[in-house]
Design an enzyme around this catalytic site. Structure first.
Site, short mmCIF file in Angstrom:
data_model
loop_
_atom_site.label_atom_id
_atom_site.label_comp_id
_atom_site.label_asym_id
_atom_site.label_seq_id
_atom_site.Cartn_x
_atom_site.Cartn_y
_atom_site.Cartn_z
N SER A 184 0.21 0.45 -23.16
CA SER A 184 0.81 0.36 -24.49
C SER A 184 2.03 1.23 -24.68
CB SER A 184 -0.24 0.72 -25.55
OG SER A 184 -0.72 2.04 -25.36
N HIS A 212 -2.38 -5.73 -25.14
CA HIS A 212 -0.95 -6.00 -25.21
C HIS A 212 -0.50 -7.12 -24.27
CE1 HIS A 212 -0.12 -2.49 -27.77
NE2 HIS A 212 -1.13 -1.95 -27.12
N LYS A 244 -2.38 -7.87 -32.81
CA LYS A 244 -1.08 -7.72 -32.15
C LYS A 244 -0.43 -9.10 -32.03
CE LYS A 244 -2.39 -3.40 -29.95
NZ LYS A 244 -3.69 -3.24 -30.63
#
Length: 398
Positions: A184, A212, A244
């Site tokens: 990240s 991610h 996300k």
């Protein structure tokens, strides 16, 4: 209230953080329809945001809002209880089934947050007598989860499969290799193919937190595991977040029948918390469908990443080797990172400075994140501002 002695000790520590340029401050950020999809009003200033994890630009897509509102009107706003009491509804069940199909695993289990998913996974599978090898740059939730499990935790050199193997040596009831899929703060990908091979050869379980990577990497955005050429059978469990790339909130663990059913029975962060609001599950189902049906979002991200990296290299900025939407620009000291972020903010660009202890000392950076909500002109504007900041620092002799 805290005792006077404790209050004074806390005050001194807060002063130390301030003096070391490590004090964290919240900003108030708001979006409204008259703003662009990548814009926010931050502490009263209209900014183009380059610090969100909304990689596919779905967080403000009206179709998600419509799905959420429609379900709230007909089914209410809250689940009212934990999944195992009375909180597991049709939208939760449908989302779990769709996430399992999307990732290719037999089952998926919803959690309220990614942190809770990692705590639940490691807490349910690992225990005293086990050995967990963790990448040194793993997310804090993975590190905390391993420690709380009671297992022996050994951290290996970042993205080094050979180092992971060395950390697996010694007597243990069960062995685990635990890694982020995409890191990240650095934006680079784990060597998953090599780690999967190491896990096979040393009878270890491979756990991947792909917060991610999902939605961004791999065929149809199916994540880091697929991007590495691996199959679900090569991984014991996959953790994904929904706040996300998918633009909503929550998380899930995908795995085989025995793994997921073990989590249902033993994962404390699943058993003892209220289930996420059903309208959020409905919005996430819509987001998942959009992400799969609109590959242009991932294509635009690739274009923007290439454009930014080319421009940054031309400017001589210190980049890390990342092909993902996470593009850190190294500043070195926390003070320099803070000053650069402040200058960008004055120019109407919001970029968050990342400082220790989130990352190692001496590696403070601007964590720039790109989104399908950005246009190429937005990236060019950011690069122009970064060039100005770099020129000002050079004139000041910094």
């Amino acid at each position: 209230m805290a005792t006077p002695a404790t209050t004074e000790a806390l005050r001194r520590e807060l002063e130390r953080l301030e003096q070391a340029d490590l004090y964290r401050r919240r900003r108030i950020a708001a979006w409204s329809p008259e703003l662009g999809p990548a814009e926010l009003v931050v502490d009263g200033r209209r900014c183009l945001a380059f610090c969100s994890n909304d990689y596919l630009g779905l967080a403000r897509d009206p179709r998600l809002a419509e799905a959420l509102a429609a379900h709230a009107r007909t089914g209410g706003t809250g689940s009212g209880a934990a999944h195992l009491v009375a909180g597991h509804g049709p939208e939760h069940q449908a989302l779990e089934e769709e996430l399992a199909e999307f990732t290719g695993f037999p089952r998926a289990l919803l959690f309220s947050t990614g942190y809770m998913a990692n705590l639940g996974l490691l807490g349910a599978l690992a225990e005293r007598g086990d050995l967990v090898a963790e990448d040194r740059l793993n997310h804090a939730s993975l590190l905390d989860a391993s420690r709380l499990s009671g297992a022996t935790v050994r951290r290996y050199a970042h993205a080094d499969a050979a180092a992971a193997v060395r950390r697996l040596q010694g007597a243990a009831r069960r062995r685990f290799i635990v890694t982020d899929g995409v890191f990240s703060m650095d934006g680079d990908a784990a060597p998953l193919a090599a780690l999967a091979d190491a896990a096979r050869r040393h009878q270890a379980e491979l756990l991947v937190d792909d917060a991610h990577g999902l939605g961004v990497l791999g065929p149809e955005g199916t994540g880091s595991v697929a991007a590495a050429g691996l199959q679900p059978a090569d991984v014991t469990a996959l953790v994904g977040t929904l706040g996300k790339a998918f633009g909503t909130f929550g998380a899930f663990v995908a795995g085989g029948e025995a793994v997921i059913e073990t989590l249902v029975q033993r994962a404390r962060s699943y058993i003892y918390t209220t289930a996420p609001p059903p309208p959020l599950a409905a919005a996430t189902r819509r987001a998942l469908a959009i992400a799969r049906a609109e590959p242009w979002r991932r294509a635009r991200l690739e274009t923007l990443v290439a454009r930014f990296r080319h421009g940054a290299a031309t400017l001589g900025l210190r980049l890390l080797p990342s092909a993902t939407p996470i593009q850190p620009v190294l500043a070195g000291s926390s003070g320099v990172a803070l000053q650069a972020a402040a200058a960008l903010f004055e120019a109407g660009l919001w970029v968050t400075p990342i400082r220790p202890p989130t990352i190692p000392a001496g590696t403070a950076r601007l964590r720039i994140t790109l989104s399908a909500a950005h246009e190429e002109a937005d990236v060019d504007r950011l690069l122009e501002a970064l060039a100005t900041v770099a020129a000002l620092r050079a004139e000041a002799g910094a």
